[in-house]
Motif scaffolding. Sequence first.
Motif, mmCIF file in Angstrom:
data_model
loop_
_atom_site.group_PDB
_atom_site.id
_atom_site.type_symbol
_atom_site.label_atom_id
_atom_site.label_comp_id
_atom_site.label_asym_id
_atom_site.label_seq_id
_atom_site.Cartn_x
_atom_site.Cartn_y
_atom_site.Cartn_z
ATOM 1 N N ALA A 412 -30.698 -20.107 -34.594
ATOM 2 C CA ALA A 412 -31.687 -19.480 -35.473
ATOM 3 C C ALA A 412 -31.852 -17.995 -35.210
ATOM 4 C CB ALA A 412 -33.033 -20.179 -35.308
ATOM 5 N N GLY A 413 -31.496 -17.532 -34.023
ATOM 6 C CA GLY A 413 -31.691 -16.132 -33.671
ATOM 7 C C GLY A 413 -33.109 -15.812 -33.254
ATOM 8 N N ASN A 414 -33.927 -16.852 -32.991
ATOM 9 C CA ASN A 414 -35.294 -16.560 -32.575
ATOM 10 C C ASN A 414 -35.360 -16.312 -31.075
ATOM 11 O OD1 ASN A 414 -34.786 -19.412 -32.376
ATOM 12 N ND2 ASN A 414 -36.967 -19.763 -32.061
ATOM 13 N N LEU A 415 -36.474 -15.759 -30.655
ATOM 14 C CA LEU A 415 -36.599 -15.276 -29.288
ATOM 15 C C LEU A 415 -37.027 -16.376 -28.325
ATOM 16 C CD1 LEU A 415 -40.040 -13.568 -29.091
ATOM 17 C CD2 LEU A 415 -39.072 -14.274 -31.263
ATOM 18 N N VAL A 416 -36.680 -16.188 -27.063
ATOM 19 C CA VAL A 416 -36.984 -17.155 -26.014
ATOM 20 C C VAL A 416 -37.386 -16.401 -24.752
ATOM 21 C CG1 VAL A 416 -36.010 -18.911 -24.487
ATOM 22 C CG2 VAL A 416 -35.452 -18.956 -26.914
ATOM 23 N N VAL A 417 -38.394 -16.934 -24.076
ATOM 24 C CA VAL A 417 -38.775 -16.455 -22.742
ATOM 25 C C VAL A 417 -38.684 -17.627 -21.786
ATOM 26 C CG1 VAL A 417 -40.615 -15.506 -21.306
ATOM 27 C CG2 VAL A 417 -40.286 -14.651 -23.626
ATOM 28 N N SER A 418 -38.090 -17.394 -20.630
ATOM 29 C CA SER A 418 -37.956 -18.408 -19.599
ATOM 30 C C SER A 418 -38.835 -18.026 -18.413
ATOM 31 C CB SER A 418 -36.479 -18.507 -19.161
ATOM 32 O OG SER A 418 -36.291 -19.480 -18.173
ATOM 33 N N LEU A 419 -39.817 -18.891 -18.092
ATOM 34 C CA LEU A 419 -40.769 -18.637 -17.009
ATOM 35 C C LEU A 419 -40.474 -19.556 -15.828
ATOM 36 C CD1 LEU A 419 -44.140 -18.453 -19.007
ATOM 37 C CD2 LEU A 419 -42.710 -16.547 -18.256
ATOM 38 N N PRO A 420 -40.183 -19.020 -14.641
ATOM 39 C CA PRO A 420 -39.833 -19.846 -13.477
ATOM 40 C C PRO A 420 -41.083 -20.424 -12.794
ATOM 41 C CG PRO A 420 -39.698 -17.545 -12.890
ATOM 42 C CD PRO A 420 -40.054 -17.580 -14.352
ATOM 43 N N LEU A 421 -41.670 -21.436 -13.406
ATOM 44 C CA LEU A 421 -42.957 -21.969 -12.937
ATOM 45 C C LEU A 421 -42.860 -23.349 -12.318
ATOM 46 C CD1 LEU A 421 -45.241 -20.941 -15.955
ATOM 47 C CD2 LEU A 421 -44.564 -19.590 -13.953
ATOM 48 N N MET A 422 -41.647 -23.893 -12.189
ATOM 49 C CA MET A 422 -41.513 -25.254 -11.656
ATOM 50 C C MET A 422 -40.445 -25.298 -10.574
ATOM 51 S SD MET A 422 -41.621 -27.448 -15.234
ATOM 52 C CE MET A 422 -40.583 -26.301 -16.167
ATOM 53 N N ALA A 423 -40.494 -26.366 -9.782
ATOM 54 C CA ALA A 423 -39.466 -26.628 -8.784
ATOM 55 C C ALA A 423 -39.231 -28.127 -8.713
ATOM 56 C CB ALA A 423 -39.886 -26.099 -7.411
ATOM 57 N N VAL A 424 -37.984 -28.501 -8.484
ATOM 58 C CA VAL A 424 -37.613 -29.902 -8.296
ATOM 59 C C VAL A 424 -36.796 -29.976 -7.015
ATOM 60 C CG1 VAL A 424 -36.368 -31.888 -9.230
ATOM 61 C CG2 VAL A 424 -37.593 -30.351 -10.783
ATOM 62 N N GLU A 425 -37.357 -30.603 -6.009
ATOM 63 C CA GLU A 425 -36.692 -30.751 -4.706
ATOM 64 C C GLU A 425 -36.228 -29.398 -4.155
ATOM 65 O OE1 GLU A 425 -33.635 -33.667 -5.139
ATOM 66 O OE2 GLU A 425 -35.051 -35.315 -5.428
ATOM 67 N N GLY A 426 -37.099 -28.403 -4.255
ATOM 68 C CA GLY A 426 -36.822 -27.101 -3.671
ATOM 69 C C GLY A 426 -35.896 -26.221 -4.472
ATOM 70 N N LEU A 427 -35.608 -26.592 -5.728
ATOM 71 C CA LEU A 427 -34.760 -25.768 -6.590
ATOM 72 C C LEU A 427 -35.545 -25.357 -7.825
ATOM 73 C CD1 LEU A 427 -31.361 -27.673 -6.371
ATOM 74 C CD2 LEU A 427 -31.969 -25.509 -5.276
ATOM 75 N N PRO A 428 -35.240 -24.177 -8.390
ATOM 76 C CA PRO A 428 -36.035 -23.670 -9.512
ATOM 77 C C PRO A 428 -35.811 -24.449 -10.808
ATOM 78 C CG PRO A 428 -34.760 -21.910 -8.453
ATOM 79 C CD PRO A 428 -34.238 -23.201 -7.932
ATOM 80 N N LEU A 429 -36.839 -24.433 -11.637
ATOM 81 C CA LEU A 429 -36.778 -24.963 -12.998
ATOM 82 C C LEU A 429 -37.761 -24.162 -13.835
ATOM 83 C CD1 LEU A 429 -35.855 -27.164 -15.077
ATOM 84 C CD2 LEU A 429 -37.877 -28.460 -14.360
ATOM 85 N N SER A 430 -37.353 -23.766 -15.029
ATOM 86 C CA SER A 430 -38.192 -22.896 -15.854
ATOM 87 C C SER A 430 -38.777 -23.610 -17.058
ATOM 88 C CB SER A 430 -37.389 -21.683 -16.337
ATOM 89 O OG SER A 430 -37.092 -20.815 -15.271
#
Length: 459
Positions: A412-430
């Motif tokens: 679609a060409g729409n915008l996205v922001v990824s916020l690094p607010l989560m973790a699973v077993e010590g690894l990042p998830l946004s």
Amino acid sequence: MDIPTTRYDPRITRLRTFFDAVPRFCDGSDTPRAYLERCLEAIEARESSLQAFAALTVDGARRTADAATSRYAANRPLSPIDGLPIAVKDIFETRDAPTRWGARSLAFAPWRDAAIVRALRVGGAALVGKTRLPELGMGSPAATVNPWAPGRSPGGSSSCSAASVGAAMLPCAIGTQGRGSLTRPASYCGVYGFKPSHGTIHRGGDGGGQETNTHIGTLAGSLADAWLVARFLSGEAGPHPGSFGLEGPALLPAAIKPRRLVRLEGPGWAKSDGGVKAAYEDLVAAIARTGIPVVGAASLPETAALESALDEAGKALADIADYESRWPLVMYLQEDTGRENFTSRAFESGLRRADISRDAYHRALRVRAEYQKKLLACCDDGIVFASPAATDTAPAPTSTGSSIYQLASSLAGNLVVSLPLMAVEGLPLSLQLQGFSGADALLMAHARWLDEAFSDGLI
């Protein structure tokens, strides 16, 4: 700033940032040259194991930082990014370093800078180097490892830009996204990712390919830097010809609480890991407790229609991306008759792209037009779309991970922001947030509200 060690915790991790260093440059308690040297120390300490860079341009960066230091001392900075140490993905032409596109031996020595590289230099940014990528963005992964898990991948294809920021080497790096190449590695590496509306940043000199769906975006240690750099590039380099530029203030827009969050997980949900689902459900529940209504896409007629089209949208994007890769990406493979520059994986995955027919491409374009209409029908509801940014945490080193959560927004060409607010077993998830094309500043304002609420313990 807490340089990554072994486990990621979004509550305490603080990566390198630039926006909050500028006041110290202005009062003389710090300088761009000293700031750059701290970045170079981090690169020296970690690059041999991380392998994020295809080329380093340290001498030029030091000269640039010295000039910026003199300008701040005279109270005459060139721009909001004057003195910013930064790296660009190695698809962008740079007159002081070769462009390789992840090839084993191919190297193109440009006589010019890409539009954004020129803009960075005009603004006084210190170009530290060029980051690796999988071959042509679609072949074998680069040798770069994930900064939080050396036995795993940082993703693809802007993965190495994300890794350089996630390892606290730099405050910001430039990436691109055709399918899921920016916001996905942002999640894997625990950094902020910003994919602005399509065309808001000039693509001249980025190597070409996938013309109608590739975005230029930022990977940063803070939301403020992600916006600051993207906004400056759109202003100085201009938008891509025929497109509108990125609107809004030079600095990060003031926080605005979202009116409604709509969960738009679609086909990605069934493919998501159980730990991802649990972390996401916990975060969404915490957001709802702040008073923001959180609803499923199926509960609203307009968003239900959008959700039902996600799978078809993803398939259409694949056909568009493949057809638009014929020049120059597939051409590079076709002309490498001795198979000297690329691995067999690049040839196998790349040459198949030439099989997409013009009729299939036209069908995909019609699907995109219909999907964009459905997206536009949701615009008046004052909503923000939310989903996990990835189906899992960082994948195995032979994989770049699944881009299923990014396919529709790339189409679609729409915008996205990824916020690094989560973790699973010590690894990042946004957390991935989607807005509506042209409303980049508004989505950033909503993202800022959520980011600050998380930092303040409200979420």
